[in-house]
Design a protein around this motif. Sequence first.
Motif, PDB file in Angstrom:
ATOM      1  N   LEU A 199     -75.412 104.492 110.979  1.00 51.92           N
ATOM      2  CA  LEU A 199     -75.649 103.056 111.007  1.00 51.92           C
ATOM      3  C   LEU A 199     -76.766 102.594 110.082  1.00 51.92           C
ATOM      4  CD1 LEU A 199     -75.292 102.382 114.840  1.00 51.92           C
ATOM      5  CD2 LEU A 199     -73.537 102.349 113.057  1.00 51.92           C
ATOM      6  N   ALA A 200     -77.783 103.432 109.870  1.00 54.13           N
ATOM      7  CA  ALA A 200     -78.925 102.979 109.069  1.00 54.13           C
ATOM      8  C   ALA A 200     -78.577 102.822 107.603  1.00 54.13           C
ATOM      9  CB  ALA A 200     -80.098 103.943 109.232  1.00 54.13           C
ATOM     10  N   GLY A 201     -77.483 103.455 107.169  1.00 55.19           N
ATOM     11  CA  GLY A 201     -77.049 103.267 105.795  1.00 55.19           C
ATOM     12  C   GLY A 201     -76.377 101.925 105.582  1.00 55.19           C
ATOM     13  N   SER A 202     -76.109 101.220 106.680  1.00 56.70           N
ATOM     14  CA  SER A 202     -75.494  99.895 106.611  1.00 56.70           C
ATOM     15  C   SER A 202     -76.455  98.853 107.175  1.00 56.70           C
ATOM     16  CB  SER A 202     -74.173  99.873 107.416  1.00 56.70           C
ATOM     17  OG  SER A 202     -73.252 100.793 106.886  1.00 56.70           O
ATOM     18  N   ASP A 203     -76.277  97.618 106.761  1.00 57.10           N
ATOM     19  CA  ASP A 203     -77.147  96.518 107.186  1.00 57.10           C
ATOM     20  C   ASP A 203     -76.610  95.930 108.488  1.00 57.10           C
ATOM     21  OD1 ASP A 203     -78.651  94.177 107.496  1.00 57.10           O
ATOM     22  OD2 ASP A 203     -78.767  93.825 105.341  1.00 57.10           O
ATOM     23  N   SER A 204     -77.438  95.919 109.529  1.00 49.74           N
ATOM     24  CA  SER A 204     -76.997  95.414 110.835  1.00 49.74           C
ATOM     25  C   SER A 204     -77.243  93.924 111.006  1.00 49.74           C
ATOM     26  CB  SER A 204     -77.711  96.177 111.964  1.00 49.74           C
ATOM     27  OG  SER A 204     -79.119  95.995 111.861  1.00 49.74           O
ATOM     28  N   ASP A 205     -77.866  93.286 110.018  1.00 52.47           N
ATOM     29  CA  ASP A 205     -78.200  91.865 110.139  1.00 52.47           C
ATOM     30  C   ASP A 205     -77.437  90.959 109.180  1.00 52.47           C
ATOM     31  OD1 ASP A 205     -80.203  92.257 112.145  1.00 52.47           O
ATOM     32  OD2 ASP A 205     -81.536  93.018 110.580  1.00 52.47           O
ATOM     33  N   HIS A 206     -76.974  91.508 108.060  1.00 54.79           N
ATOM     34  CA  HIS A 206     -76.330  90.674 107.038  1.00 54.79           C
ATOM     35  C   HIS A 206     -74.936  91.218 106.701  1.00 54.79           C
ATOM     36  CE1 HIS A 206     -80.733  90.334 106.398  1.00 54.79           C
ATOM     37  NE2 HIS A 206     -80.449  89.048 106.274  1.00 54.79           N
ATOM     38  N   CYS A 207     -73.990  90.305 106.589  1.00 51.08           N
ATOM     39  CA  CYS A 207     -72.627  90.697 106.217  1.00 51.08           C
ATOM     40  C   CYS A 207     -72.655  91.358 104.835  1.00 51.08           C
ATOM     41  CB  CYS A 207     -71.712  89.471 106.199  1.00 51.08           C
ATOM     42  SG  CYS A 207     -70.012  89.819 105.658  1.00 51.08           S
ATOM     43  N   SER A 208     -71.911  92.429 104.687  1.00 51.07           N
ATOM     44  CA  SER A 208     -71.925  93.179 103.430  1.00 51.07           C
ATOM     45  C   SER A 208     -71.005  92.571 102.363  1.00 51.07           C
ATOM     46  CB  SER A 208     -71.511  94.633 103.688  1.00 51.07           C
ATOM     47  OG  SER A 208     -70.158  94.701 104.135  1.00 51.07           O
ATOM     48  N   TYR A 209     -70.296  91.502 102.698  1.00 51.33           N
ATOM     49  CA  TYR A 209     -69.330  90.924 101.753  1.00 51.33           C
ATOM     50  C   TYR A 209     -69.930  90.592 100.385  1.00 51.33           C
ATOM     51  CZ  TYR A 209     -65.739  87.863  99.803  1.00 51.33           C
ATOM     52  OH  TYR A 209     -64.800  87.296  98.968  1.00 51.33           O
ATOM     53  N   GLU A 254     -72.001  92.039  98.686  1.00 53.00           N
ATOM     54  CA  GLU A 254     -72.215  93.254  97.895  1.00 53.00           C
ATOM     55  C   GLU A 254     -70.930  93.736  97.233  1.00 53.00           C
ATOM     56  OE1 GLU A 254     -74.348  96.275 100.078  1.00 53.00           O
ATOM     57  OE2 GLU A 254     -75.185  94.753 101.403  1.00 53.00           O
ATOM     58  N   GLY A 255     -69.815  93.091  97.520  1.00 50.78           N
ATOM     59  CA  GLY A 255     -68.545  93.503  96.942  1.00 50.78           C
ATOM     60  C   GLY A 255     -67.958  94.700  97.670  1.00 50.78           C
ATOM     61  N   TYR A 256     -67.263  95.560  96.929  1.00 47.62           N
ATOM     62  CA  TYR A 256     -66.645  96.751  97.514  1.00 47.62           C
ATOM     63  C   TYR A 256     -67.713  97.835  97.620  1.00 47.62           C
ATOM     64  CZ  TYR A 256     -62.236  94.335  96.838  1.00 47.62           C
ATOM     65  OH  TYR A 256     -61.217  93.414  96.900  1.00 47.62           O
ATOM     66  N   VAL A 257     -68.296  97.930  98.798  1.00 47.38           N
ATOM     67  CA  VAL A 257     -69.431  98.821  99.028  1.00 47.38           C
ATOM     68  C   VAL A 257     -68.983 100.275  98.911  1.00 47.38           C
ATOM     69  CG1 VAL A 257     -71.219  99.496 100.670  1.00 47.38           C
ATOM     70  CG2 VAL A 257     -70.480  97.111 100.524  1.00 47.38           C
ATOM     71  N   GLN A 258     -69.813 101.075  98.232  1.00 52.31           N
ATOM     72  CA  GLN A 258     -69.452 102.468  97.993  1.00 52.31           C
ATOM     73  C   GLN A 258     -69.113 103.197  99.294  1.00 52.31           C
ATOM     74  OE1 GLN A 258     -72.553 105.013  96.381  1.00 52.31           O
ATOM     75  NE2 GLN A 258     -71.058 106.387  95.480  1.00 52.31           N
ATOM     76  N   ARG A 259     -69.924 103.018 100.321  1.00 53.94           N
ATOM     77  CA  ARG A 259     -69.628 103.577 101.648  1.00 53.94           C
ATOM     78  C   ARG A 259     -70.414 102.786 102.687  1.00 53.94           C
ATOM     79  NH1 ARG A 259     -67.119 107.734 103.614  1.00 53.94           N
ATOM     80  NH2 ARG A 259     -66.803 108.701 101.569  1.00 53.94           N
ATOM     81  N   GLN A 260     -69.765 102.470 103.812  1.00 53.00           N
ATOM     82  CA  GLN A 260     -70.435 101.729 104.875  1.00 53.00           C
ATOM     83  C   GLN A 260     -69.735 101.992 106.203  1.00 53.00           C
ATOM     84  OE1 GLN A 260     -69.863  97.389 104.940  1.00 53.00           O
ATOM     85  NE2 GLN A 260     -68.227  97.597 103.406  1.00 53.00           N
ATOM     86  N   ALA A 261     -70.461 101.734 107.287  1.00 54.47           N
ATOM     87  CA  ALA A 261     -69.878 101.817 108.624  1.00 54.47           C
ATOM     88  C   ALA A 261     -68.933 100.636 108.817  1.00 54.47           C
ATOM     89  CB  ALA A 261     -70.979 101.787 109.679  1.00 54.47           C
ATOM     90  N   LEU A 262     -67.742 100.907 109.360  1.00 59.37           N
ATOM     91  CA  LEU A 262     -66.728  99.857 109.529  1.00 59.37           C
ATOM     92  C   LEU A 262     -66.138  99.862 110.937  1.00 59.37           C
ATOM     93  CD1 LEU A 262     -64.583  99.940 106.254  1.00 59.37           C
ATOM     94  CD2 LEU A 262     -66.251  98.213 106.920  1.00 59.37           C
ATOM     95  N   TYR A 263     -65.600  98.707 111.300  1.00 58.82           N
ATOM     96  CA  TYR A 263     -64.932  98.546 112.599  1.00 58.82           C
ATOM     97  C   TYR A 263     -63.662  97.724 112.400  1.00 58.82           C
ATOM     98  CZ  TYR A 263     -69.462 100.030 114.358  1.00 58.82           C
ATOM     99  OH  TYR A 263     -70.605 100.745 114.583  1.00 58.82           O
ATOM    100  N   LEU A 298     -70.760  96.362 109.831  1.00 59.12           N
ATOM    101  CA  LEU A 298     -71.586  96.582 111.023  1.00 59.12           C
ATOM    102  C   LEU A 298     -72.167  95.288 111.557  1.00 59.12           C
ATOM    103  CD1 LEU A 298     -73.053  98.547 112.958  1.00 59.12           C
ATOM    104  CD2 LEU A 298     -74.872  98.720 111.250  1.00 59.12           C
ATOM    105  N   ALA A 299     -72.742  94.469 110.672  1.00 61.80           N
ATOM    106  CA  ALA A 299     -73.372  93.224 111.119  1.00 61.80           C
ATOM    107  C   ALA A 299     -72.360  92.286 111.772  1.00 61.80           C
ATOM    108  CB  ALA A 299     -74.057  92.531 109.941  1.00 61.80           C
ATOM    109  N   CYS A 300     -71.176  92.183 111.181  1.00 60.25           N
ATOM    110  CA  CYS A 300     -70.150  91.295 111.759  1.00 60.25           C
ATOM    111  C   CYS A 300     -69.638  91.824 113.093  1.00 60.25           C
ATOM    112  CB  CYS A 300     -68.996  91.123 110.772  1.00 60.25           C
ATOM    113  SG  CYS A 300     -69.401  90.075 109.354  1.00 60.25           S
TER     114      CYS A 300
END
Length: 379
Positions: free
Chosen positions: A28-38, A40-49, A66-68
């Motif tokens: 989870l720490a590799g992803s932002d829990s407060d801001h939508c990653s959109y 940033e474009g196509y993120v190299q790797r991130q936690a998804l749901y 993660l944030a959403c």
Amino acid sequence: MMSEEQTVSLVDVLEEDEELEEEASAVLAGSDSDHCSYPEGYVQRQALYACNTCSPRGGEPAGVCLACSYKCHEGHDLFELYTKRNFRCDCGNRKFTELQCKLFPDKDELNSLNKYSHNFFGEYCTCSRPYPDPEDQVEDEMIQCVVCEDWLHGRHLGCEVPDCVELQEMICESCMNKNPFLWTFAAHLAVPDESAEEVVKEETAGTNESNANQNQSEEVDDVIEPNCKRSRQEAEPSCRLKELQATGQKRVQSGAVFWPSAWRSKLCSCNTCQETLSEASLSFLLDESDTVLAYENKGKNSEQRTPGHDPLMSALDNLNRVQQLEIIHGYNDMKTELKDFLQRFAAEGKVVTPDDIRQFFEQQSRKRRQVDAGRLYST
């Protein structure tokens, strides 16, 4: 009275919890829990749901960051997808007819480069079962393929799962067969599959004769070709894939393949092989930073504490034995209650939010004050 071993076990418990915390941070720490990653474009790797409430089976697959998952889908039925590569958050786009993203509503209708699988509907492996699977009584780990990123049961890989699997990468049999050149690299670079023939040599008279003729031809070329032509060829990097193919060393082409750490750096990166990887959408295999391990290390580093002696352990060292035992009892009670609290979320497939954790500890604090008040009253 508790034994000396049980008293020392407090350190073991704290270390175990720290390890679990590090594992969670790795994802989870590799992803932002407060801001939508959109943005940033196509993120190299991130936690998804994936949200079963908003995009159930029969609809279009969609993934949210993660944030959403915290801000826009709180209380929804979510599938945890772990991490995916080159993905852009779908939250609130055309696929969500009744939901608008609270964090970044200004999104394109679709993310055309996103790739989806049955994972986005809560199904995994070649058996297309959910995880956890209430009907599966077999204890079995699930391992992610680094190419298709599906999760497969160890017993469905068609090979023996090696030791230290957490330090290795796996490519499933289906992805290997879609990209046959990977079998050549597997014969030389992959972890041997002890459940099958590891390596076979193909040495025939015809092959030897062909090699001899080729060598003779090269000798003739050395004599007649101009020096300028030879210098240009020497400047071009050789193709390691062709060199490995020429050895005749092969591997039984069945089952998933496990690869040791740093295996990607040993792949051929000549122009021809780069084009082959690009056409197969496998260029990421030449990128060490694409690995899940690199992503996890990034998460761990971002959460790394200031080095030095743990202040909690320092405080324990200064307490007498009775005080230490009281803390141990209280800690174990709190740990049991926290485990039960989290299991309810796991059973319902819900994401645990910071507010949930905050509420849990507020309840614990109220209980503690009630107990302390009772003790004061009784004395």
